[in-house]
Write a protein that holds these residues in place. Structure first.
Motif, PDB file in Angstrom:
ATOM      1  N   ARG B   5      51.826  26.559   6.725  1.00  0.00           N
ATOM      2  CA  ARG B   5      51.540  25.245   7.289  1.00  0.00           C
ATOM      3  C   ARG B   5      52.027  24.120   6.394  1.00  0.00           C
ATOM      4  NH1 ARG B   5      46.337  25.205  10.966  1.00  0.00           N
ATOM      5  NH2 ARG B   5      47.706  23.590  11.750  1.00  0.00           N
ATOM      6  N   TYR B   6      52.678  24.481   5.293  1.00  0.00           N
ATOM      7  CA  TYR B   6      53.133  23.459   4.344  1.00  0.00           C
ATOM      8  C   TYR B   6      54.598  23.193   4.586  1.00  0.00           C
ATOM      9  CZ  TYR B   6      52.739  20.988  -0.165  1.00  0.00           C
ATOM     10  OH  TYR B   6      52.690  20.039  -1.160  1.00  0.00           O
ATOM     11  N   PHE B   7      55.134  22.225   3.879  1.00  0.00           N
ATOM     12  CA  PHE B   7      56.561  21.943   3.980  1.00  0.00           C
ATOM     13  C   PHE B   7      57.131  22.073   2.567  1.00  0.00           C
ATOM     14  CE2 PHE B   7      60.091  18.727   4.219  1.00  0.00           C
ATOM     15  CZ  PHE B   7      60.927  19.489   5.021  1.00  0.00           C
ATOM     16  N   PRO B   9      60.543  23.242   1.279  1.00  0.00           N
ATOM     17  CA  PRO B   9      61.896  23.731   1.572  1.00  0.00           C
ATOM     18  C   PRO B   9      62.627  24.191   0.314  1.00  0.00           C
ATOM     19  CG  PRO B   9      61.848  21.339   1.652  1.00  0.00           C
ATOM     20  CD  PRO B   9      60.445  21.787   1.341  1.00  0.00           C
ATOM     21  N   LYS B  33      64.602  15.233  -2.591  1.00  0.00           N
ATOM     22  CA  LYS B  33      65.873  15.306  -1.873  1.00  0.00           C
ATOM     23  C   LYS B  33      66.586  13.991  -2.136  1.00  0.00           C
ATOM     24  CE  LYS B  33      67.762  15.800   2.818  1.00  0.00           C
ATOM     25  NZ  LYS B  33      68.736  14.685   2.771  1.00  0.00           N
ATOM     26  N   ALA B  35      68.416  10.747  -1.526  1.00  0.00           N
ATOM     27  CA  ALA B  35      68.606   9.894  -0.349  1.00  0.00           C
ATOM     28  C   ALA B  35      69.899   9.088  -0.498  1.00  0.00           C
ATOM     29  CB  ALA B  35      67.402   8.972  -0.169  1.00  0.00           C
ATOM     30  N   TYR B  40      65.665   8.988  -4.569  1.00  0.00           N
ATOM     31  CA  TYR B  40      65.154  10.266  -4.080  1.00  0.00           C
ATOM     32  C   TYR B  40      64.001  10.093  -3.106  1.00  0.00           C
ATOM     33  CZ  TYR B  40      68.209  12.223  -7.480  1.00  0.00           C
ATOM     34  OH  TYR B  40      69.351  12.545  -8.148  1.00  0.00           O
ATOM     35  N   SER B  41      63.978  10.994  -2.121  1.00  0.00           N
ATOM     36  CA  SER B  41      62.773  11.183  -1.320  1.00  0.00           C
ATOM     37  C   SER B  41      61.920  12.209  -2.051  1.00  0.00           C
ATOM     38  CB  SER B  41      63.124  11.723   0.062  1.00  0.00           C
ATOM     39  OG  SER B  41      63.945  10.812   0.742  1.00  0.00           O
ATOM     40  N   TRP B  42      60.641  11.945  -2.091  1.00  0.00           N
ATOM     41  CA  TRP B  42      59.698  12.851  -2.746  1.00  0.00           C
ATOM     42  C   TRP B  42      59.098  13.752  -1.680  1.00  0.00           C
ATOM     43  CZ3 TRP B  42      59.004  12.778  -8.078  1.00  0.00           C
ATOM     44  CH2 TRP B  42      59.722  11.778  -8.733  1.00  0.00           C
ATOM     45  N   LEU B  43      59.566  14.982  -1.647  1.00  0.00           N
ATOM     46  CA  LEU B  43      59.048  15.939  -0.673  1.00  0.00           C
ATOM     47  C   LEU B  43      57.610  16.302  -1.074  1.00  0.00           C
ATOM     48  CD1 LEU B  43      62.297  18.062  -0.201  1.00  0.00           C
ATOM     49  CD2 LEU B  43      61.532  16.029   1.030  1.00  0.00           C
ATOM     50  N   PRO B  44      56.870  16.954  -0.178  1.00  0.00           N
ATOM     51  CA  PRO B  44      55.415  17.081  -0.410  1.00  0.00           C
ATOM     52  C   PRO B  44      55.017  17.579  -1.802  1.00  0.00           C
ATOM     53  CG  PRO B  44      55.909  17.698   1.830  1.00  0.00           C
ATOM     54  CD  PRO B  44      57.247  17.419   1.181  1.00  0.00           C
ATOM     55  N   PHE B  47      55.797  14.897  -4.420  1.00  0.00           N
ATOM     56  CA  PHE B  47      54.859  13.790  -4.302  1.00  0.00           C
ATOM     57  C   PHE B  47      53.488  14.162  -4.863  1.00  0.00           C
ATOM     58  CE2 PHE B  47      51.538  11.680  -1.696  1.00  0.00           C
ATOM     59  CZ  PHE B  47      51.709  10.404  -2.194  1.00  0.00           C
ATOM     60  N   LEU B  50      53.676  13.897  -8.567  1.00  0.00           N
ATOM     61  CA  LEU B  50      53.787  12.467  -8.908  1.00  0.00           C
ATOM     62  C   LEU B  50      52.427  11.787  -8.834  1.00  0.00           C
ATOM     63  CD1 LEU B  50      55.972  10.228  -9.466  1.00  0.00           C
ATOM     64  CD2 LEU B  50      55.874   9.714  -7.016  1.00  0.00           C
ATOM     65  N   ARG B  51      51.689  12.099  -7.793  1.00  0.00           N
ATOM     66  CA  ARG B  51      50.369  11.508  -7.589  1.00  0.00           C
ATOM     67  C   ARG B  51      49.385  11.963  -8.692  1.00  0.00           C
ATOM     68  NH1 ARG B  51      48.463   7.371  -4.126  1.00  0.00           N
ATOM     69  NH2 ARG B  51      46.354   7.870  -3.502  1.00  0.00           N
TER      70      ARG B  51
END
Lengths: 445, 445
Positions: B5-7, B9, B33, B35, B40-44, B47, B50-51
């Motif tokens: 159920r996670y993302f 990749p 990824k 951009a 960069y996009s922070w994939l789950p 992120f 990072l959080r």
């Protein structure tokens, strides 16, 4: 937090540029400071509430099974050219060239970015359903920014995107968002009514806005008064349960509730006259099913169980997080200042020392402060050498829901005063009982 | 989280554009990824880490008495003209015109903004000392962005600013930052060595960079090996205590430790030869006392106890939050992938089901998952129908510190396998003991 060590620059005068009450109170309570037109610095107490709202949104999104990530604010124009929105977006899009002359923009929304992440990594129906979201700063270069954080240029928004194999699945995602939004707003002390919205050039029935009733709202709204009696409450929801989510959707959207954009007088007239209401509302969120518009344009397809390839069905779903501060204040204030709902208050209670420097009063305040902190609560202790009137005025302005007042006279009788900001009612009780009562109020929030 | 159920990749191939290991692993582990160049996009999962880093920085800054707030990313050029930095900043500053033709910029740092907030609201020495900070996205238009998040254009940074009446007070703020940074980095599993840095055109002795030793570091560093034996540890610090903070400063900066920019061969040669080290390091933070440079330029003055008016003494203090992900991975990985320190790992442990679909294995995994969640831990359960080898490779790549492997054979003997990612050591034990052990590892983190 002791006020003497905090940074809470309360203003005595009402700033002349602020036209609505939330803007006035946010400036006066030292929550924001304008940096440029429609752009604000979030001073410590403003940031604290913003962060609380952000955390509630995260919790409720994750509860619904949605997955947080984060897009950059600066995006390449290329993706927007691919989707066909770059040229059409108009002057609200803040366009930039970087040092190499490449066209970039400050993201006003992120359908393209999320669709791009999806198409790069997801190839099979087996990876669906999938809902990704972010809470990130956006920029829209409004021609006339106004009303403080309610219509700013740089704003904080949660935007989520669902990717589903079929329209039916996507409509379940739509319902799931509606359910999670109802929970989210109620936790913030808001009643936000889902109203049928205008889907614009895309067409279709599938968009609802969430509106908070407030005299200063930018939209005229028309609704059946029965809708304001609905409460989401504590109900347990299985977000995978299609029928359960659909039932909540039906319950909260079967009565007439529309903004001026979608208002239908003939339908409204069918509501019994004593239940017809015309009022004003503030938009705090919107959900939207738009089908395959972006997946077609950007080639976001998945393999089906049968081996074919189809574009995914998508929707986007937003909550205006920074705008919510304004909406909450518009909906919850009086002539003295803000009245924070318990779920979002920056501090759980205030402690006012009537006689700073008095040994008994100082000692009692310190003890109260420590007891509250030990219970995981955050009090704001006004330990300044100021007169009582000024301290009360500050506490009323910043709107903490509960205040404990400590003075030498009460202490002689073994009591402090506990005051409810909303009702103004006070009671005298021993300090440990005041702590107990406050702990009970916040238990489970 | 159940992996189905996670993302996440994960990439099988090593991306050719990535020159250093942290960039490679962050791409391969599905954390980021690209951009645009340096954005960069922070994939789950990216992120999520990072959080965690952001939260650690917040906790440690607040522990030191510093007050969080938030500046907008888009700023008016006017303030930067007032400080004299607008024209000189060069092409790294991303300059924009809004729809009304006003000059704006994407904040690369925020000395001006914080000084402006200060001068607008603080007038008296009584409101000092004051340290305000933010964690916010910044933009520097690097001519050649590279190394993934280590030298990106859009990056997440904590920047703090102290305002003090005297140089002595400001130097205490400087020391307080050093102490809080030592704690911060240690909680992240990093040894970051404060090294005397180059103060540039401003002059003065008061700037230290914090460097993490890593072969891929951008700076050459020279140090006395004794410094790597220092630990901040659990010591209790009163951040108001000038002598205590000074003692920590002295302890951590009295031995030779400099970057190539400030290296002094004659001084270095005085270190006993067997303790002289030449290595490479990654900068993850910097503290800086710069006196009244900005308060003079922007007129940030306070009234003194004697009634006069003086410009405040200031410093600025930064931690590269997004860059830290790269630095941690550079300092903690092996040929199979990342090895997260327990303090920052995205999930506390992995659960690998060797035979998805086997009733006993599925049941045991579900029970383990629920026990861990009930203890407030976050497991990542690989519940996909994949072969065991693929599941192990993914777990090794994403680098969760602990893995529980569950298979029908072990379950017949009442055991599961608990494996330490760092050492590779495994032990067989009953499931409830594995849970207990993991809970103990994370207790107090």
């Amino acid at each position: 937090m002791r006020l003497s060590r905090y940074f809470l620059p309360v203003l005595k005068e009402t700033p002349s540029e602020a036209q609505i009450v939330s803007h006035r109170y946010m400036l006066r309570a030292g929550m924001i400071k304008q940096a440029s037109a429609g752009i604000y610095s979030w001073l410590p107490m403003g940031f604290k509430v913003l962060r609380k709202l952000e955390n509630i949104v995260h919790e409720e999104q994750m509860r619904a099974g949605h997955i947080p990530m984060l897009m950059p604010t600066m995006q390449s124009a290329d993706l927007w050219r691919e989707s066909g929105r770059y040229d059409g977006y108009g002057e609200e899009m803040l366009r930039v060239q970087d040092r190499h002359g490449r066209d970039m923009l400050f993201s006003p929304t992120a359908e393209e970015m999320f669709t791009d992440v999806f198409r790069s990594h997801v190839k099979s129906y087996k990876d669906l359903p999938l809902t990704l979201y972010q809470i990130q700063w956006k920029f829209r270069d409004e021609i006339r920014p106004r009303f403080g954080v309610m219509r700013g240029r740089e704003f904080y928004m949660k935007d989520g995107y669902n990717f589903d194999l079929t329209k039916e699945d996507a409509l379940h995602a739509y319902n799931r968002h509606l359910v999670s939004y109802l929970r989210t707003y109620e936790r913030m002390g808001l009643q936000a009514i889902p109203m049928r919205a205008d889907s614009g050039p895309i067409g279709g029935d599938y968009t609802h806005e969430f509106l908070v009733l407030a005299e200063t709202g930018e939209s005229e709204v028309f609704y059946d008064s029965e809708i304001t009696e609905l409460k989401f409450g504590d109900r347990e929801i299985d977000f995978d349960n299609v029928a359960q989510c659909q039932a909540v959707m039906d319950e909260f959207t079967s009565r007439y509730a529309r903004t001026d954009e979608t208002h239908d007088k003939a339908l409204f007239d069918q509501v019994p006259e004593d239940r017809r209401r015309v009022a004003r509302g503030i938009e705090v969120g919107q959900i939207f099913y738009f089908g395959t518009q972006y997946s077609d344009a950007l080639g976001a397809t998945v393999q089906t169980p049968e081996g074919g390839s189809v574009p995914v069905h998508m929707g986007s779903h937003g909550i205006g997080v920074s705008r919510l501060l304004g909406a909450i204040i518009e909906a919850s204030h009086d002539e003295k200042g803000i009245i924070w709902p318990e779920g979002v208050t920056p501090f759980h209670c205030g402690i006012v020392n009537l006689k700073q420097g008095d040994e008994a009063a100082d000692g009692a305040c310190d003890a109260l402060y420590k007891s509250l902190v030990a219970l995981g609560l955050e009090p704001l202790y006004d330990d300044r050498k100021e007169r009582a009137g000024g301290k009360f005025a500050t506490m009323d302005l910043i709107g903490l829901p509960w205040r404990i007042t400590v003075g030498p006279r009460g202490l002689k009788n073994g009591v402090v005063e506990l005051t409810c900001r909303r009702t103004g009612e006070s009671e005298e009780l021993p300090p440990e009982q005041a702590v107990e009562k406050i702990a009970k109020i916040y238990a489970g929030l």
